[in-house]
Scaffold this motif. Sequence first.
Motif, PDB file in Angstrom:
ATOM      1  N   VAL A 235       0.804  -1.222   0.000  1.00 58.37           N
ATOM      2  CA  VAL A 235       0.000   0.000   0.000  1.00 58.37           C
ATOM      3  C   VAL A 235       0.837   1.273   0.000  1.00 58.37           C
ATOM      4  O   VAL A 235       0.304   2.368   0.171  1.00 58.37           O
ATOM      5  CB  VAL A 235      -0.955   0.009   1.215  1.00 58.37           C
ATOM      6  CG1 VAL A 235      -1.935  -1.151   1.130  1.00 58.37           C
ATOM      7  CG2 VAL A 235      -0.166  -0.051   2.535  1.00 58.37           C
ATOM      8  N   GLY A 236       2.155   1.169  -0.218  1.00 56.53           N
ATOM      9  CA  GLY A 236       3.012   2.349  -0.200  1.00 56.53           C
ATOM     10  C   GLY A 236       2.759   3.267  -1.379  1.00 56.53           C
ATOM     11  O   GLY A 236       2.679   2.817  -2.527  1.00 56.53           O
ATOM     12  N   ALA A 237       2.648   4.577  -1.113  1.00 50.76           N
ATOM     13  CA  ALA A 237       2.404   5.558  -2.169  1.00 50.76           C
ATOM     14  C   ALA A 237       3.060   6.877  -1.777  1.00 50.76           C
ATOM     15  O   ALA A 237       2.749   7.439  -0.724  1.00 50.76           O
ATOM     16  CB  ALA A 237       0.906   5.751  -2.393  1.00 50.76           C
ATOM     17  N   TYR A 238       3.984   7.356  -2.614  1.00 48.61           N
ATOM     18  CA  TYR A 238       4.680   8.620  -2.401  1.00 48.61           C
ATOM     19  C   TYR A 238       4.354   9.582  -3.538  1.00 48.61           C
ATOM     20  O   TYR A 238       4.054   9.159  -4.650  1.00 48.61           O
ATOM     21  CB  TYR A 238       6.195   8.429  -2.423  1.00 48.61           C
ATOM     22  CG  TYR A 238       6.808   7.474  -1.439  1.00 48.61           C
ATOM     23  CD1 TYR A 238       7.381   7.941  -0.259  1.00 48.61           C
ATOM     24  CD2 TYR A 238       6.869   6.101  -1.699  1.00 48.61           C
ATOM     25  CE1 TYR A 238       7.993   7.081   0.641  1.00 48.61           C
ATOM     26  CE2 TYR A 238       7.475   5.228  -0.802  1.00 48.61           C
ATOM     27  CZ  TYR A 238       8.041   5.730   0.367  1.00 48.61           C
ATOM     28  OH  TYR A 238       8.636   4.869   1.238  1.00 48.61           O
ATOM     29  N   ALA A 239       4.484  10.880  -3.276  1.00 47.00           N
ATOM     30  CA  ALA A 239       4.407  11.877  -4.344  1.00 47.00           C
ATOM     31  C   ALA A 239       5.502  12.908  -4.145  1.00 47.00           C
ATOM     32  O   ALA A 239       5.906  13.203  -3.017  1.00 47.00           O
ATOM     33  CB  ALA A 239       3.046  12.568  -4.355  1.00 47.00           C
ATOM     34  N   SER A 240       5.983  13.468  -5.248  1.00 47.56           N
ATOM     35  CA  SER A 240       6.936  14.577  -5.194  1.00 47.56           C
ATOM     36  C   SER A 240       6.835  15.349  -6.499  1.00 47.56           C
ATOM     37  O   SER A 240       6.398  14.807  -7.519  1.00 47.56           O
ATOM     38  CB  SER A 240       8.366  14.079  -4.985  1.00 47.56           C
ATOM     39  OG  SER A 240       8.770  13.215  -6.036  1.00 47.56           O
ATOM     40  N   GLN A 241       7.209  16.613  -6.441  1.00 47.44           N
ATOM     41  CA  GLN A 241       7.208  17.399  -7.665  1.00 47.44           C
ATOM     42  C   GLN A 241       8.577  17.349  -8.318  1.00 47.44           C
ATOM     43  O   GLN A 241       9.591  17.138  -7.651  1.00 47.44           O
ATOM     44  CB  GLN A 241       6.784  18.848  -7.419  1.00 47.44           C
ATOM     45  CG  GLN A 241       7.579  19.593  -6.381  1.00 47.44           C
ATOM     46  CD  GLN A 241       6.917  19.576  -5.011  1.00 47.44           C
ATOM     47  OE1 GLN A 241       6.100  18.715  -4.698  1.00 47.44           O
ATOM     48  NE2 GLN A 241       7.275  20.541  -4.185  1.00 47.44           N
ATOM     49  N   ALA A 242       8.598  17.527  -9.628  1.00 45.29           N
ATOM     50  CA  ALA A 242       9.854  17.591 -10.362  1.00 45.29           C
ATOM     51  C   ALA A 242      10.549  18.914 -10.050  1.00 45.29           C
ATOM     52  O   ALA A 242       9.935  19.871  -9.577  1.00 45.29           O
ATOM     53  CB  ALA A 242       9.593  17.460 -11.849  1.00 45.29           C
TER      54      ALA A 242
END
Length: 474
Positions: A235-242
């Motif tokens: 269930v791992g989910a990450y977000a980041s901007q470029a």
Amino acid sequence: MTFAKLRVRAMMVALLLSIFAVGGRGVSAQTNAYATAFTTSITYQNIGTGTANINLTVYSSSGTPSAIPASTLAQNGAGSYFVGSVSGLGTTFNGSAVISADQPIAATLVQIPAAASQVKNRPLSNGFSSGSDVVLIPTVLKSFANYTSKFVIQNTDSVANDFTVQFINPANGAVVHTANPANVLPNTSVYYDAGTIAALTGTFNGSVKVTAVKTGTTNPGSAVGTALELQTNGVGAYASQAFPASAAATKVFMATSLCNLVIPSGATTTFYAVQNAGTASASVTVTYVGTAGSTPVNVTSTATTIAAGAKASFNPCGLAPNGFSGSATINSTQPILAIGKVSGAGLYTAFEGATAGSAKTALPYVRWLAPAQGGQQTFIAIQNVGTTAATNVTVKYYSGSGTLLGTHTIPSIAAGAKASSNPTSASPSAAGMGVGGGSAVVEGTGAQLIVVTRVTSPVTGGTTGEDYNGIPFN
């Protein structure tokens, strides 16, 4: 009257709207993050000096706009818009958006998993006020450590752009795959799922460089980007901007650094992905400063060589002892970019390294809810990256309507050190923020501060959470 408008570019990654756009129709249970449908909620904060008049337009990949009715937001207020409520987008949508306002605004994007999914984390990333002709994503994965990346690149130019999207080998900087989307219309985006790109073979652990030019020319264009890393067996989910290439520097500050730090739900550790944005090999060291229990820690890694365009990974364990909690500074002989991740104890968080501090920082997404309201809670890490102590640092917590709920005053943060805050730290306590939530502003007159904010949620057997970077402003 003429207003100077701030246009915030909001990337919406993998907007799968089947359970929202079609009269309550459900989807089958999804047991891993990579297969999960996410829908974006755009949260925004008025950081101006008066009431903001706000317009939001959502764009399909073909350039079709869907305008949202205009709204107003009080000074210091916070609002949100759930993209799943936009009519006419269909059951599956990947796109982008632009917010225009007559006051400065900050925006953070919340990726909300489908209700039927076992994923409970809400990946967070920030919007943009401008783009760059070269955009870098320090980490892109395909079936590596059971994670695969999806990302979106948006044209922020006033004319159509051609993109060159290069996938780069982390070991030697070689380009292993190139995509060339052409004639990408203004405000629209292109979407990539690394799991479907055969040229990346079975496993890929690298980075991405995007170059934008005005269509049919060699003249620089303008783009921004956002990425998700999604677990293929969990269930791992990450977000980041470029990052714009211009954001690279030879010194990068990381506000959080942990080695097996035990929290109520388990042990947590930080990992840094560092990309060499220079033109020659880089020699990179990481200095970790903080404590392990009550014992001060100040250690520096041996130098690691990173080829031009490539990346390397770092964590404090092995140098710093178990239980270490602090911050880090990454030094390089070439310009670099860095993304930090915290894993363990149910946390799936990502944040961007900063190259400079700010005296004033906006936090558009702040929550402190009772368990009956969902239990979301916000924790703020503030690092002083200046050369002298930062004194009388304030964290002001505001309701969604812009009312000041309480202020937390931190008497002093030593140079290189960090401090923490949350709504209960304020006087009076801002713990009763309610379901609508609110925002915060961190300020230290003349100080150089970087801020990382963690939003946690209770789940069965523990806690999950995600980080986003505070947004500097004047």
